[in-house]
Design a protein around this motif. Structure first.
Motif, PDB file in Angstrom:
ATOM      1  N   GLY A 129       9.881  67.871 -69.634  1.00  0.00           N
ATOM      2  CA  GLY A 129       8.963  67.213 -68.709  1.00  0.00           C
ATOM      3  C   GLY A 129       8.610  65.804 -69.153  1.00  0.00           C
ATOM      4  O   GLY A 129       8.561  64.875 -68.327  1.00  0.00           O
ATOM      5  N   ARG A 130       8.368  65.621 -70.461  1.00  0.00           N
ATOM      6  CA  ARG A 130       8.055  64.286 -70.977  1.00  0.00           C
ATOM      7  C   ARG A 130       9.221  63.335 -70.747  1.00  0.00           C
ATOM      8  O   ARG A 130       9.032  62.168 -70.384  1.00  0.00           O
ATOM      9  CB  ARG A 130       7.753  64.360 -72.481  1.00  0.00           C
ATOM     10  N   MET A 131      10.424  63.841 -70.972  1.00  0.00           N
ATOM     11  CA  MET A 131      11.609  63.005 -70.826  1.00  0.00           C
ATOM     12  C   MET A 131      11.795  62.584 -69.363  1.00  0.00           C
ATOM     13  O   MET A 131      12.177  61.440 -69.074  1.00  0.00           O
ATOM     14  CB  MET A 131      12.843  63.769 -71.328  1.00  0.00           C
ATOM     15  N   ASP A 132      11.493  63.498 -68.424  1.00  0.00           N
ATOM     16  CA  ASP A 132      11.609  63.168 -66.999  1.00  0.00           C
ATOM     17  C   ASP A 132      10.549  62.152 -66.574  1.00  0.00           C
ATOM     18  O   ASP A 132      10.819  61.258 -65.766  1.00  0.00           O
ATOM     19  CB  ASP A 132      11.483  64.439 -66.156  1.00  0.00           C
ATOM     20  N   ARG A 133       9.341  62.312 -67.125  1.00  0.00           N
ATOM     21  CA  ARG A 133       8.248  61.409 -66.738  1.00  0.00           C
ATOM     22  C   ARG A 133       8.387  60.020 -67.348  1.00  0.00           C
ATOM     23  O   ARG A 133       7.906  59.038 -66.775  1.00  0.00           O
ATOM     24  CB  ARG A 133       6.896  62.013 -67.148  1.00  0.00           C
ATOM     25  N   LEU A 137      12.505  55.470 -71.772  1.00  0.00           N
ATOM     26  CA  LEU A 137      11.631  55.021 -72.854  1.00  0.00           C
ATOM     27  C   LEU A 137      12.335  55.131 -74.200  1.00  0.00           C
ATOM     28  O   LEU A 137      12.204  54.241 -75.052  1.00  0.00           O
ATOM     29  CB  LEU A 137      10.332  55.836 -72.879  1.00  0.00           C
ATOM     30  N   TYR A 138      13.101  56.204 -74.383  1.00  0.00           N
ATOM     31  CA  TYR A 138      13.813  56.368 -75.658  1.00  0.00           C
ATOM     32  C   TYR A 138      14.803  55.227 -75.876  1.00  0.00           C
ATOM     33  O   TYR A 138      14.890  54.673 -76.979  1.00  0.00           O
ATOM     34  CB  TYR A 138      14.536  57.707 -75.699  1.00  0.00           C
ATOM     35  N   LYS A 139      15.530  54.855 -74.835  1.00  0.00           N
ATOM     36  CA  LYS A 139      16.481  53.745 -74.959  1.00  0.00           C
ATOM     37  C   LYS A 139      15.762  52.447 -75.280  1.00  0.00           C
ATOM     38  O   LYS A 139      16.252  51.626 -76.069  1.00  0.00           O
ATOM     39  CB  LYS A 139      17.287  53.608 -73.663  1.00  0.00           C
ATOM     40  N   LEU A 140      14.597  52.255 -74.671  1.00  0.00           N
ATOM     41  CA  LEU A 140      13.820  51.053 -74.936  1.00  0.00           C
ATOM     42  C   LEU A 140      13.348  51.025 -76.396  1.00  0.00           C
ATOM     43  O   LEU A 140      13.450  49.991 -77.073  1.00  0.00           O
ATOM     44  CB  LEU A 140      12.612  50.997 -74.005  1.00  0.00           C
ATOM     45  N   LEU A 141      12.856  52.155 -76.887  1.00  0.00           N
ATOM     46  CA  LEU A 141      12.404  52.230 -78.274  1.00  0.00           C
ATOM     47  C   LEU A 141      13.562  52.005 -79.243  1.00  0.00           C
ATOM     48  O   LEU A 141      13.410  51.338 -80.266  1.00  0.00           O
ATOM     49  CB  LEU A 141      11.759  53.602 -78.540  1.00  0.00           C
ATOM     50  N   ASP A 142      14.716  52.562 -78.902  1.00  0.00           N
ATOM     51  CA  ASP A 142      15.883  52.428 -79.777  1.00  0.00           C
ATOM     52  C   ASP A 142      16.382  50.988 -79.830  1.00  0.00           C
ATOM     53  O   ASP A 142      16.922  50.542 -80.847  1.00  0.00           O
ATOM     54  CB  ASP A 142      16.997  53.355 -79.280  1.00  0.00           C
ATOM     55  N   SER A 143      16.188  50.259 -78.745  1.00  0.00           N
ATOM     56  CA  SER A 143      16.684  48.871 -78.698  1.00  0.00           C
ATOM     57  C   SER A 143      15.774  47.894 -79.431  1.00  0.00           C
ATOM     58  O   SER A 143      16.187  46.776 -79.745  1.00  0.00           O
ATOM     59  CB  SER A 143      16.827  48.422 -77.235  1.00  0.00           C
ATOM     60  N   GLN A 144      14.546  48.295 -79.704  1.00  0.00           N
ATOM     61  CA  GLN A 144      13.614  47.397 -80.376  1.00  0.00           C
ATOM     62  C   GLN A 144      13.915  47.320 -81.867  1.00  0.00           C
ATOM     63  O   GLN A 144      14.345  48.302 -82.473  1.00  0.00           O
ATOM     64  CB  GLN A 144      12.167  47.881 -80.160  1.00  0.00           C
ATOM     65  N   PRO A 145      13.675  46.185 -82.471  1.00  0.00           N
ATOM     66  CA  PRO A 145      13.926  46.059 -83.920  1.00  0.00           C
ATOM     67  C   PRO A 145      12.951  46.917 -84.723  1.00  0.00           C
ATOM     68  O   PRO A 145      11.782  47.048 -84.367  1.00  0.00           O
ATOM     69  CB  PRO A 145      13.703  44.560 -84.192  1.00  0.00           C
ATOM     70  N   PHE A 180      18.767  58.437 -87.880  1.00  0.00           N
ATOM     71  CA  PHE A 180      18.051  57.173 -88.057  1.00  0.00           C
ATOM     72  C   PHE A 180      17.447  56.708 -86.736  1.00  0.00           C
ATOM     73  O   PHE A 180      16.288  56.264 -86.681  1.00  0.00           O
ATOM     74  CB  PHE A 180      18.994  56.098 -88.609  1.00  0.00           C
ATOM     75  N   GLU A 181      18.216  56.813 -85.649  1.00  0.00           N
ATOM     76  CA  GLU A 181      17.727  56.362 -84.345  1.00  0.00           C
ATOM     77  C   GLU A 181      16.504  57.156 -83.898  1.00  0.00           C
ATOM     78  O   GLU A 181      15.539  56.591 -83.370  1.00  0.00           O
ATOM     79  CB  GLU A 181      18.840  56.479 -83.302  1.00  0.00           C
ATOM     80  N   VAL A 182      16.544  58.490 -84.098  1.00  0.00           N
ATOM     81  CA  VAL A 182      15.422  59.333 -83.673  1.00  0.00           C
ATOM     82  C   VAL A 182      14.167  59.004 -84.475  1.00  0.00           C
ATOM     83  O   VAL A 182      13.073  58.832 -83.918  1.00  0.00           O
ATOM     84  CB  VAL A 182      15.795  60.823 -83.812  1.00  0.00           C
ATOM     85  N   LEU A 183      14.306  58.908 -85.797  1.00  0.00           N
ATOM     86  CA  LEU A 183      13.151  58.637 -86.650  1.00  0.00           C
ATOM     87  C   LEU A 183      12.622  57.214 -86.427  1.00  0.00           C
ATOM     88  O   LEU A 183      11.405  56.979 -86.430  1.00  0.00           O
ATOM     89  CB  LEU A 183      13.524  58.849 -88.117  1.00  0.00           C
ATOM     90  N   LYS A 184      13.533  56.290 -86.234  1.00  0.00           N
ATOM     91  CA  LYS A 184      13.112  54.906 -85.947  1.00  0.00           C
ATOM     92  C   LYS A 184      12.350  54.851 -84.622  1.00  0.00           C
ATOM     93  O   LYS A 184      11.301  54.195 -84.512  1.00  0.00           O
ATOM     94  CB  LYS A 184      14.348  54.009 -85.878  1.00  0.00           C
ATOM     95  N   ALA A 185      12.860  55.556 -83.607  1.00  0.00           N
ATOM     96  CA  ALA A 185      12.193  55.556 -82.302  1.00  0.00           C
ATOM     97  C   ALA A 185      10.793  56.142 -82.407  1.00  0.00           C
ATOM     98  O   ALA A 185       9.864  55.677 -81.735  1.00  0.00           O
ATOM     99  CB  ALA A 185      13.026  56.348 -81.288  1.00  0.00           C
ATOM    100  N   TYR A 186      10.619  57.137 -83.281  1.00  0.00           N
ATOM    101  CA  TYR A 186       9.281  57.723 -83.421  1.00  0.00           C
ATOM    102  C   TYR A 186       8.308  56.720 -84.045  1.00  0.00           C
ATOM    103  O   TYR A 186       7.139  56.670 -83.668  1.00  0.00           O
ATOM    104  CB  TYR A 186       9.331  59.000 -84.256  1.00  0.00           C
ATOM    105  N   ALA A 212      20.438  63.284 -79.065  1.00  0.00           N
ATOM    106  CA  ALA A 212      19.395  62.512 -79.741  1.00  0.00           C
ATOM    107  C   ALA A 212      18.139  62.351 -78.886  1.00  0.00           C
ATOM    108  O   ALA A 212      17.021  62.468 -79.395  1.00  0.00           O
ATOM    109  CB  ALA A 212      19.940  61.143 -80.145  1.00  0.00           C
ATOM    110  N   GLU A 213      18.270  62.060 -77.593  1.00  0.00           N
ATOM    111  CA  GLU A 213      17.086  61.827 -76.768  1.00  0.00           C
ATOM    112  C   GLU A 213      16.238  63.081 -76.644  1.00  0.00           C
ATOM    113  O   GLU A 213      15.007  63.037 -76.760  1.00  0.00           O
ATOM    114  CB  GLU A 213      17.487  61.325 -75.380  1.00  0.00           C
ATOM    115  N   GLU A 214      16.875  64.227 -76.415  1.00  0.00           N
ATOM    116  CA  GLU A 214      16.135  65.490 -76.357  1.00  0.00           C
ATOM    117  C   GLU A 214      15.484  65.804 -77.700  1.00  0.00           C
ATOM    118  O   GLU A 214      14.352  66.287 -77.759  1.00  0.00           O
ATOM    119  CB  GLU A 214      17.070  66.633 -75.951  1.00  0.00           C
TER     120      GLU A 214
END
Length: 401
Positions: A129-133, A137-145, A180-186, A212-214
């Motif tokens: 549900g969070r992912m649908d809403r 957002l995950y892609k945006l977080l992953d793209s940030q330095p 790394f991507e998941v932990l960085k995004a968090y 990774a996104e899930e």
């Protein structure tokens, strides 16, 4: 003449030795030689040259830490039957959440099929549900330095997460990159909390079972809904639950509780790692997955009840307590708990008594006989009825509920 023959003999001997050494080196190299046509052109980054044998979970069988029984599992017929039931549940998910959550709970007790955990864990946790809403957002977080401080800390921990699993064995391979991507995004999602080392193995187990996104959204739900305050700088959530664990131990196994008190062993000394890492380092992987199936269904109560079983395994008998004659001996046995748990996932789940009214008959009539709240993460997190009267009251008073 004799000296000349001796020199020829020595020369011949040396030639034979060089030839023998050459053959040994050649034979050692031959197993690594491959026909180019046999090499898969799609390099995932996690494969190794010799492709050693792995168990059904992806752990190498030659590393000494993987048990032979990891290669076994439910029969194909049983797997297909459970898959069919879960596919039916997924198709009716919204209706079952409102009217018949007991059907979901019964199947969680039996275990979620490996092929469907990528779908079921996000549904149970509310991550879907969070992912649908919050799409993209995950892609945006992953793209940030990444902040340099968190980047260095996370990268240092990547090699420590399941180094004997095929997904994480290669430096900078597919598995380590995703981790790394998941932990960085968090850290981008929760900058006030940042990264906690205990999140590494949790995220790694999630990645073994889903994309990774899930995995990211499941990690968010674990940190926000299931275990709030566990990974904050002050660790207030785990400090409180460690205190609750001591009370539960006093009620469930008074002899072990008395032994711990006598030797000055507090739950924080041995259970902090258990709870924060969700037993990823302390249970055989087949048993761990079954525990996580129930954790996503019932919440933190599962972790505390499993912790009680582990203490009972080590200190439940009088002869075991006599062997732990001091604080150091007791802690050593508790920290080496994995040696006490073998390939017995079904027995372990039954012993944990995850649901006190877990008899099948109690679920047949659905909501009327279901002693637990709806399968909504917020409600699961607030469920304290399993503690009993006094503990439930104390829990609610401290948490301000």
């Amino acid at each position: 003449m004799l000296l000349l023959r001796k020199r020829k003999f020595v020369s011949l001997t040396r030639r034979i030795q060089r030839f023998t050494r050459g053959n040994k080196m050649l034979n050692a190299l031959r197993p690594e030689e491959k026909n180019p046509s046999d090499v898969d052109s799609s390099d995932s980054g996690s494969e190794v040259g010799l492709e050693p044998e792995t168990d059904r979970f992806g752990f190498f069988l030659t590393d000494g830490s993987s048990d032979s029984f990891r290669t076994t599992g439910p029969s194909p017929v049983q797997v297909r039957q459970r898959e069919a039931k879960w596919i039916n549940i997924i198709a009716q998910w919204e209706r079952l959440l409102l009217k018949n959550t007991s059907k979901i709970k019964v199947q969680c007790h039996k275990g979620i099929p490996a092929s469907l955990r990528a779908k079921c864990w996000p549904l149970l946790s509310g991550a879907s549900g969070r992912m649908d809403r919050e799409k993209d957002l995950y892609k945006l977080l992953d793209s940030q330095p990444t902040l340099k401080h968190w980047e260095d800390v996370i990268e240092r921990d990547l090699d420590r997460q399941f180094p004997f699993h095929e997904m994480f064995v290669a430096k900078d391979g597919h598995g380590q990159r995703c981790l790394f991507e998941v932990l960085k995004a968090y850290t981008q999602f929760k900058p006030e909390e940042g990264y906690c080392q205990a999140q590494g193995p949790v995220a790694a187990v999630l990645l073994m079972n889903m994309p990774a996104e899930e995995a990211f959204w499941c990690l968010v739900q674990i940190c926000e809904q299931y275990l709030p305050g566990y990974y904050s700088p002050l660790l207030e959530g785990v400090l409180f639950d460690a205190t609750i664990l001591m009370w539960v131990l006093k009620k469930a196994c008074p002899a072990a509780h008395k032994h711990l008190q006598h030797h000055g062993v507090e739950p924080l000394m041995f259970a902090t790692d258990w709870l924060m890492c969700l037993f990823t380092r302390h249970l055989p992987f087949n048993t761990l997955l079954r525990v996580w199936d129930l954790f996503f269904c019932y919440g933190v109560r599962v972790l505390l009840q499993v912790a009680v079983v582990l203490v009972q395994r080590v200190l439940g008998r009088e002869d075991q307590r006599k062997q732990c004659c001091g604080q150091m001996e007791t802690l050593q046995r508790l920290r080496g708990i994995k040696d006490e748990i073998k390939d017995e996932e079904d027995n372990f789940i039954l012993e944990s008594k995850i649901c006190k009214d877990g008899q099948r008959k109690n679920y047949k009539d659905g909501k009327r006989n279901d002693p637990h709240p709806p399968l909504i993460p917020e409600s699961v997190a607030l469920d304290t009825t399993w503690l009993g009267g006094n503990l439930n009251k104390a829990w609610n008073n401290v948490k301000g509920r």
